[in-house]
Design a protein around this motif. Structure first.
Motif, PDB file in Angstrom:
ATOM      1  N   UNK A  56       0.869  -1.183   0.000  1.00 56.17           N
ATOM      2  CA  UNK A  56       0.000   0.000   0.000  1.00 56.17           C
ATOM      3  C   UNK A  56       0.903   1.230   0.000  1.00 56.17           C
ATOM      4  N   UNK A  57       0.363   2.417  -0.261  1.00 57.56           N
ATOM      5  CA  UNK A  57       1.205   3.621  -0.266  1.00 57.56           C
ATOM      6  C   UNK A  57       1.738   3.996   1.122  1.00 57.56           C
ATOM      7  N   UNK A  58       0.959   3.731   2.201  1.00 54.14           N
ATOM      8  CA  UNK A  58       1.371   4.143   3.539  1.00 54.14           C
ATOM      9  C   UNK A  58       2.343   3.130   4.140  1.00 54.14           C
ATOM     10  N   UNK A  59       3.335   3.595   4.918  1.00 56.06           N
ATOM     11  CA  UNK A  59       4.268   2.674   5.572  1.00 56.06           C
ATOM     12  C   UNK A  59       3.544   1.777   6.582  1.00 56.06           C
ATOM     13  N   UNK A  60       4.094   0.585   6.781  1.00 58.08           N
ATOM     14  CA  UNK A  60       3.550  -0.376   7.737  1.00 58.08           C
ATOM     15  C   UNK A  60       4.221  -0.201   9.094  1.00 58.08           C
ATOM     16  N   UNK A  61       3.400  -0.117  10.150  1.00 63.11           N
ATOM     17  CA  UNK A  61       3.925  -0.068  11.508  1.00 63.11           C
ATOM     18  C   UNK A  61       4.390  -1.460  11.932  1.00 63.11           C
ATOM     19  N   UNK A  62       5.124  -1.514  13.051  1.00 61.22           N
ATOM     20  CA  UNK A  62       5.710  -2.771  13.513  1.00 61.22           C
ATOM     21  C   UNK A  62       4.665  -3.855  13.768  1.00 61.22           C
ATOM     22  N   UNK A  63       3.572  -3.504  14.423  1.00 68.88           N
ATOM     23  CA  UNK A  63       2.635  -4.512  14.923  1.00 68.88           C
ATOM     24  C   UNK A  63       1.488  -4.836  13.969  1.00 68.88           C
ATOM     25  N   UNK A  64       1.568  -4.372  12.729  1.00 73.13           N
ATOM     26  CA  UNK A  64       0.449  -4.609  11.824  1.00 73.13           C
ATOM     27  C   UNK A  64       0.326  -6.086  11.458  1.00 73.13           C
ATOM     28  N   UNK A  65      -0.914  -6.534  11.390  1.00 73.79           N
ATOM     29  CA  UNK A  65      -1.220  -7.936  11.110  1.00 73.79           C
ATOM     30  C   UNK A  65      -0.802  -8.287   9.678  1.00 73.79           C
ATOM     31  N   UNK A  66      -0.199  -9.455   9.469  1.00 80.58           N
ATOM     32  CA  UNK A  66       0.193  -9.847   8.109  1.00 80.58           C
ATOM     33  C   UNK A  66      -1.001  -9.932   7.162  1.00 80.58           C
ATOM     34  N   UNK A  67      -0.749  -9.553   5.915  1.00 79.73           N
ATOM     35  CA  UNK A  67      -1.760  -9.653   4.859  1.00 79.73           C
ATOM     36  C   UNK A  67      -1.107 -10.225   3.603  1.00 79.73           C
ATOM     37  N   UNK A  68      -0.554 -11.423   3.674  1.00 80.67           N
ATOM     38  CA  UNK A  68       0.230 -11.945   2.547  1.00 80.67           C
ATOM     39  C   UNK A  68      -0.618 -12.193   1.310  1.00 80.67           C
ATOM     40  N   UNK A  69       0.012 -11.993   0.146  1.00 81.50           N
ATOM     41  CA  UNK A  69      -0.690 -12.213  -1.114  1.00 81.50           C
ATOM     42  C   UNK A  69      -0.014 -13.280  -1.972  1.00 81.50           C
ATOM     43  N   UNK A  70       1.094 -13.847  -1.487  1.00 83.29           N
ATOM     44  CA  UNK A  70       1.741 -14.926  -2.223  1.00 83.29           C
ATOM     45  C   UNK A  70       2.329 -15.932  -1.241  1.00 83.29           C
ATOM     46  N   UNK A  71       2.767 -17.071  -1.763  1.00 84.08           N
ATOM     47  CA  UNK A  71       3.098 -18.212  -0.907  1.00 84.08           C
ATOM     48  C   UNK A  71       4.235 -17.920   0.064  1.00 84.08           C
ATOM     49  N   UNK A  72       5.275 -17.257  -0.409  1.00 86.53           N
ATOM     50  CA  UNK A  72       6.402 -16.975   0.477  1.00 86.53           C
ATOM     51  C   UNK A  72       5.974 -16.067   1.627  1.00 86.53           C
ATOM     52  N   UNK A  73       5.193 -15.046   1.328  1.00 78.95           N
ATOM     53  CA  UNK A  73       4.692 -14.163   2.380  1.00 78.95           C
ATOM     54  C   UNK A  73       3.829 -14.906   3.381  1.00 78.95           C
ATOM     55  N   UNK A  74       3.025 -15.847   2.882  1.00 77.31           N
ATOM     56  CA  UNK A  74       2.185 -16.645   3.779  1.00 77.31           C
ATOM     57  C   UNK A  74       3.039 -17.516   4.688  1.00 77.31           C
ATOM     58  N   UNK A  75       4.115 -18.093   4.151  1.00 76.41           N
ATOM     59  CA  UNK A  75       5.006 -18.926   4.962  1.00 76.41           C
ATOM     60  C   UNK A  75       5.693 -18.098   6.035  1.00 76.41           C
ATOM     61  N   UNK A  76       6.121 -16.894   5.685  1.00 76.80           N
ATOM     62  CA  UNK A  76       6.768 -16.026   6.683  1.00 76.80           C
ATOM     63  C   UNK A  76       5.755 -15.582   7.743  1.00 76.80           C
ATOM     64  N   UNK A  77       4.516 -15.338   7.336  1.00 79.01           N
ATOM     65  CA  UNK A  77       3.474 -14.972   8.303  1.00 79.01           C
ATOM     66  C   UNK A  77       3.178 -16.147   9.237  1.00 79.01           C
ATOM     67  N   UNK A  78       3.138 -17.357   8.698  1.00 81.19           N
ATOM     68  CA  UNK A  78       2.918 -18.541   9.529  1.00 81.19           C
ATOM     69  C   UNK A  78       4.065 -18.724  10.514  1.00 81.19           C
ATOM     70  N   UNK A  79       5.281 -18.462  10.064  1.00 80.45           N
ATOM     71  CA  UNK A  79       6.440 -18.558  10.943  1.00 80.45           C
ATOM     72  C   UNK A  79       6.320 -17.576  12.107  1.00 80.45           C
ATOM     73  N   UNK A  80       5.914 -16.349  11.798  1.00 79.41           N
ATOM     74  CA  UNK A  80       5.728 -15.358  12.862  1.00 79.41           C
ATOM     75  C   UNK A  80       4.711 -15.835  13.889  1.00 79.41           C
ATOM     76  N   UNK A  81       3.584 -16.341  13.404  1.00 81.89           N
ATOM     77  CA  UNK A  81       2.521 -16.799  14.304  1.00 81.89           C
ATOM     78  C   UNK A  81       3.032 -17.911  15.213  1.00 81.89           C
ATOM     79  N   UNK A  82       3.771 -18.855  14.632  1.00 76.66           N
ATOM     80  CA  UNK A  82       4.300 -19.970  15.418  1.00 76.66           C
ATOM     81  C   UNK A  82       5.288 -19.474  16.469  1.00 76.66           C
TER      82      UNK A  82
END
Length: 271
Positions: free
Chosen positions: A109-135
């Motif tokens: 998005x145009x606005x910068x992301x803050x530290x604590x923002x919830x992941x919103x992955x749109x591709x497989x690698x991003x989803x894997x990194x988001x899953x890693x964070x959750x774990x």
């Protein structure tokens, strides 16, 4: 005081090891397929997808601090499951854990992301990194999770090599994909500073300057004295790929917590 760097064969992991050894730490580093020789580092082979092997190694090394950097772009088991296994072993051993994540968890998005923002992955690698964070957060609430961006430096950087390939006509760089590149030495210093502190949870650690991948290619051309006219470019929108486009990280919290100065990519590549 022992530091265990999981993924020492990687560009960032190797630099974390180098700086920690220079600071007088006992450092143990792991690799998977390609053994590396790092001065002053005890090197061990580890498959992070093998939960038992991770626990066994951590129990043998008995680290006080762990830095977890391994990933494989197209392998969920390494990127997500492996992160969970490392977090479990760190929590079991009572070791301080710093887990490396990525701006790939965001959709863009145009606005910068803050530290604590919830992941919103749109591709497989991003989803894997988001899953890693959750774990990692579920297993070890005291762990620090560093979200970073493109890692640059010398020719060992995958991002620099991609730019050189695009300047030689062997690849193309997107004009509409924006990131906040960070120097490997700055990032490693910041990671070690986070490891020495008590910050828990997410922390953006990246460069302060947003630049397109094509713009990064032009800076690399200037740095290496190459003709920028040869740079091949394309657009993410026209590629047919589903990828995050404009991702900037707000690093104001890191700037207030850390003494490490995170330099902008223009400063880094025009020295």
């Amino acid at each position: 005081m022992t530091l265990l760097v999981v993924g020492a064969s990687g560009y960032l992991g190797g630099e974390v090891c180098r700086q920690a050894v220079a600071a007088g730490r006992r450092v143990v580093g792991t690799y998977h397929a390609n053994r590396v020789e790092l001065p002053g580092v005890e090197v061990r082979r580890l498959d992070v997808t093998d939960r038992s092997a991770v626990r066994t190694l951590v129990a043998a090394v008995r680290p006080t601090t762990m830095v977890s950097t391994p990933y494989r772009y197209d392998d969920w088991t390494v990127t997500a499951d492996g992160a969970a296994h490392v977090a479990y072993a760190a929590a079991e051993a009572g070791a301080r854990l710093v887990h490396l994540s990525s701006d790939a968890v965001h959709a863009g998005r145009p606005e910068p992301y803050a530290d604590d923002e919830v992941p919103t992955p749109v591709f497989a690698y991003g989803a894997a990194k988001a899953a890693a964070e959750t774990a990692v957060r579920a297993i070890d609430p005291g762990a620090a999770l560093v979200r970073t961006s493109l890692i640059v430096g010398d020719e060992r950087s995958a991002q620099i090599r991609l730019c050189l390939d695009a300047l030689a006509g062997r690849a193309a760089l997107f004009t509409d994909e924006v990131r906040c590149p960070v120097d490997v030495t700055d990032l490693a210093a910041a990671v070690l500073e986070v490891a020495a502190g008590d910050h828990a949870g997410l922390l953006n650690v990246a460069g302060p300057e947003g630049v397109s991948r094509a713009g990064l290619g032009l800076l690399v051309a200037r740095r290496f004295g190459l003709d920028p006219a040869g740079l091949r470019t394309a657009t993410s929108a026209g590629s047919g790929l589903v990828r995050p486009v404009e991702v900037r990280l707000d690093i104001s919290r890191a700037a207030s917590l850390l003494s490490t100065r995170l330099r902008g990519v223009t400063e880094l590549l025009t020295r």
